[in-house]
Design an enzyme around this catalytic site. Structure first.
Site, mmCIF file in Angstrom:
data_model
loop_
_atom_site.group_PDB
_atom_site.id
_atom_site.type_symbol
_atom_site.label_atom_id
_atom_site.label_comp_id
_atom_site.label_asym_id
_atom_site.label_seq_id
_atom_site.Cartn_x
_atom_site.Cartn_y
_atom_site.Cartn_z
ATOM 1 N N GLU A 66 0.814 -1.220 0.000
ATOM 2 C CA GLU A 66 0.000 0.000 0.000
ATOM 3 C C GLU A 66 0.845 1.266 0.000
ATOM 4 O OE1 GLU A 66 -0.672 -2.557 2.036
ATOM 5 O OE2 GLU A 66 -2.742 -3.163 1.634
ATOM 6 N N HIS A 135 -10.652 -3.979 10.355
ATOM 7 C CA HIS A 135 -11.397 -3.859 9.097
ATOM 8 C C HIS A 135 -12.670 -3.039 9.285
ATOM 9 C CE1 HIS A 135 -8.649 -6.910 7.653
ATOM 10 N NE2 HIS A 135 -9.177 -6.861 6.449
#
Lengths: 330, 334, 75
Positions: A66, A135
């Site tokens: 990322e 998450h």
């Protein structure tokens, strides 16, 4: 079911509306590219099918790196691409925080305006039901504090498409947040390409007693509570800012001027939330408009827990919104 | 009157230009040492003295439209890529004629017109950015290449490994130039870094080359080879250039860092001055007389002195400019 | 036994019943596909939680069912 009527609008899923916006912009400008982990298959769904139409160079799978692909977009945008990144999950921004907050957000400013960086970082985000702490984050409060990032958080399929178009056409880094739970919501969306300006909020429901500013997935909750309170004669106006940077404070203050009462519902932790910012700004700029202390409805200051009853306790509920509204009327 | 070149295909003009650029960097950095001690600079500076051969050798292998990203120790890269010392000095003074109108300062001087697409205050921060410009150039069908400069310290950042990986699998025209000056801030690099940095190329499936970073010609040729591969679409290269910084990690460190580098080590590296070494080779090859060398030096010294005057005469930006340049105006914004 | 609609994706809120593959009175085995359903991104089968007889179907083809809702009962 009612007979089918001729209409331009179709009811489609929010995630499909995002995809229509992406597809339109890939078609409009050949410098637009979409990258991210498994964007070819698209587990979340926004990029599904795009690789078949635009090929694997314009819809390109990245390694799970990322920090690097968020940063690569800075260099790529500086030399002519318009990269669009699918981060997949909101908390993955934290992995790439230097490249997002120190590089993408600051390069234009630090260089004295020498360069434009047209980049969109979009992701599904927020609690979705037992996804657990890593998450379920909603990073918008943190990112609002990083000067140099525009932040979009649509609440309806219609807004999702129009804001995707605007975000990609914008010449700045834009963070586009899709609350997970909204992805599977349907709503009317025109077939053609249209845009919604960044920085323009929307009154989702008119009312005269209390202004409820709601963000992202908090909007349908606020509307549900508003409809319920209507039966008791309480008239709630629901204002959706749609973009958090820039923030349409004029619209919020106009609404508070009409109602004199303010509740802000944010699908994020309370401390330094968007709700905190909005309440503070209204208190400073519109103190004389207020008939009661403004209220914030946001998560408890804990990570989002896994087990369903724990998660329900930590997050916002319809009854939290209901109570906050009544508090302003007490 | 063709002379036999001791420098393979390097032309006399190229060679003298490279010497001139190295001297320009040296005189610029020496001036900053003095200005810093006199309290003339608003911030702090990381100087490139001793490492001039790396930037000059590498950038001399590039076309004007090839790109670089640089580091906190970036003055040498900027000068080698064609930046003007007067506008650099004005930036260091926080003045409106600086490259960034005083918004960037030492670690963030940048000129997109010179294809310098970023300098960086974050160690390793520029590695993904340069990998990204290489991606865009390749995607858009251009043949530009990008050099990513970074230090030995950045070789332990995750983005270094990530960027080499993606550059390898995507075949990107990027050259990773690691400047190993022996110290990671105030600690010997050998205490913090496993193995040889250049060996980190092999597992990524890309060529790695170790170069004497004090030999500007060796540097030039190594980068030329990498550029040729990159332009042909053969992907990235890692070059580890070994050198030594004569100054501290940053100016003023003596006030807090103490003595952390042996005197003998420092003296040994000063003996291996890359500018003297190259100048002597040019004299031996009869490409340059000592008088010409001295003239270049005094000319560059004069330019640096003039740069200070330019900077001191440049106004500060209007304070309201603090609020400018955050966002580009956009037709889609309200 | 209740047959409930599982949550296959993080954004999934509901699904549309595309087709029932069984009828009331049919004998089914554990794991047998009972219905196909469509969501914003998947088309998938809802399986029988055990062996038995289909007692009732609580949604018709074309109906939208919420995640976790009971779609059928097996006895």
């Amino acid at each position: 079911m009612a007979a089918k009527t001729v209409t331009e609008e179709r009811n489609i899923y929010y995630i499909e509306a995002m995809r229509e916006g992406l597809r339109a912009m890939l078609g409009e400008d050949e410098n637009v590219v979409v990258i991210g982990e498994d964007v070819g298959r698209s587990v979340i769904g926004a990029t599904r099918g795009l690789v078949e139409d635009f090929g694997p160079m314009r819809v390109r799978n990245t390694p799970i790196s990322e920090a690097t692909f968020v940063g690569m977009c800075v260099g790529a945008a500086a030399v002519g691409l318009r990269p669009v990144v699918d981060l997949m999950v909101g908390s993955f921004f934290y992995v790439a925080m230097d490249q997002l907050a120190d590089q993408a957000a600051k390069l234009r400013y630090m260089s004295g305006g020498q360069v434009n960086l047209p980049i969109v970082y979009f992701t599904a985000t927020g609690p979705s039901g037992s996804a657990a702490a890593q998450h379920s984050e909603n990073p918008h409060p943190m990112l609002m504090n990083v000067a140099g990032l525009k932040i979009v958080m649509p609440s309806t399929p219609y807004d999702a498409k129009g804001l995707m178009v605007s975000a990609i056409r914008d010449d700045n880094p834009v963070v586009y947040l899709q609350d997970f739970v909204l992805g599977g919501v349907r709503g009317p969306v025109p077939e053609g390409t249209y845009s919604i300006p960044l920085g323009v909020g929307d009154i989702k429901r008119a009312g005269k007693d209390v202004t409820v500013v709601a963000i992202g997935a908090a909007v349908p909750k606020a509307l549900r509570v508003a409809n319920k309170l209507e039966a008791e004669g309480i008239s709630v106006e629901v204002v959706d800012p749609r973009t958090l940077v820039p923030l349409d404070m004029d619209l919020i203050l106009e609404s508070v001027a009409r109602t004199g009462r303010l509740v802000v519902v944010d699908n994020a932790r309370l401390t330094c939330s968007a709700a905190s910012e909005i309440v503070a700004s209204v208190s400073e700029k519109g103190f004389d408009l207020l008939k009661a202390a403004p209220q914030r409805v946001a998560w408890e200051n804990v990570p989002v827990p896994f087990s369903p009853p724990l998660e329900e306790r930590a997050l916002i509920s319809d009854s939290d919104i209901d109570s906050a509204i009544r508090m302003t009327l007490a | 009157m063709t002379k036999t070149s001791a420098f393979d295909h390097l032309s006399q003009d190229d060679a003298i230009g490279m010497l001139r650029n190295m001297i320009r960097i040296r005189r610029f950095e020496e001036k900053l040492t003095v200005l810093f001690k006199r309290g003339k600079l608003p911030g702090f500076v990381h100087l490139y003295t001793g490492e001039e051969a790396i930037a000059v050798g590498a950038c001399s292998a590039l076309r004007t439209d090839d790109r670089i990203t640089s580091t906190h120790r970036g003055h040498g890269h900027l000068i080698a890529k064609g930046a003007r010392v007067d506008r650099m000095m004005a930036e260091l003074f926080g003045r409106v004629d600086g490259y960034c109108r005083g918004k960037g300062g030492s670690m963030h001087i940048v000129s997109f017109d010179l294809s310098i697409i970023g300098t960086n205050g974050i160690v390793g921060g520029g590695i993904p950015i340069g990998t990204g410009s290489a991606w865009a150039d390749r995607h858009l069908g251009r043949d530009n290449v990008t050099i990513v400069f970074f230090g030995d310290g950045a070789s332990n950042q995750g983005v270094f490994f990530e960027s080499m990986n993606i550059a390898s699998v995507w075949g990107l025209p990027v050259i990773f130039v690691c400047e190993n000056n022996g110290y990671t801030e105030w600690t010997p690099t050998s205490e913090l870094t496993a193995g040889n940095i250049v060996d980190r190329a092999a597992p990524m499936g890309i060529p790695g080359e170790s170069v004497d970073g004090n030999d500007v010609v060796a540097m030039r040729f190594a980068v030329e080879r990498a550029v040729e591969r990159a332009r042909k679409g053969e992907g990235p290269t890692l070059i580890e250039a070994k050198s030594y910084r004569w100054n501290g990690h940053n100016e003023g460190e003596e006030a807090f860092a103490g003595a952390y580098r042996p005197e003998a080590e420092q003296a040994e590296w000063r003996e291996r001055d890359p500018i003297v070494a190259f100048g002597e080779r040019l004299v031996e090859s009869e490409w340059l007389t000592r008088e010409e060398w001295a003239a270049i030096d005094s000319d560059e010294q004069a330019q640096v002195d003039a740069a200070v005057e330019f900077a001191e005469n440049s106004p500060f930006p209007d304070a309201e400019e603090a609020l400018d340049h955050l966002f580009a105006p956009s037709k889609e914004s309200a | 036994m209740d047959v409930v609609l599982p949550k296959w994706g993080m954004s999934m809120q509901d699904a549309v019943v595309a087709e029932w593959l069984v009828a009331v009175g049919d004998t089914v085995t554990e794991g047998q596909p009972l219905a196909t359903v469509e969501t914003d991104k998947v088309e998938a089968a809802v399986e029988s939680p055990g062996a038995g007889t289909v007692l009732e179907l609580l949604a018709a083809a074309g109906d939208t069912v919420d995640v976790g809702a009971v779609m059928a009962r097996i006895g």
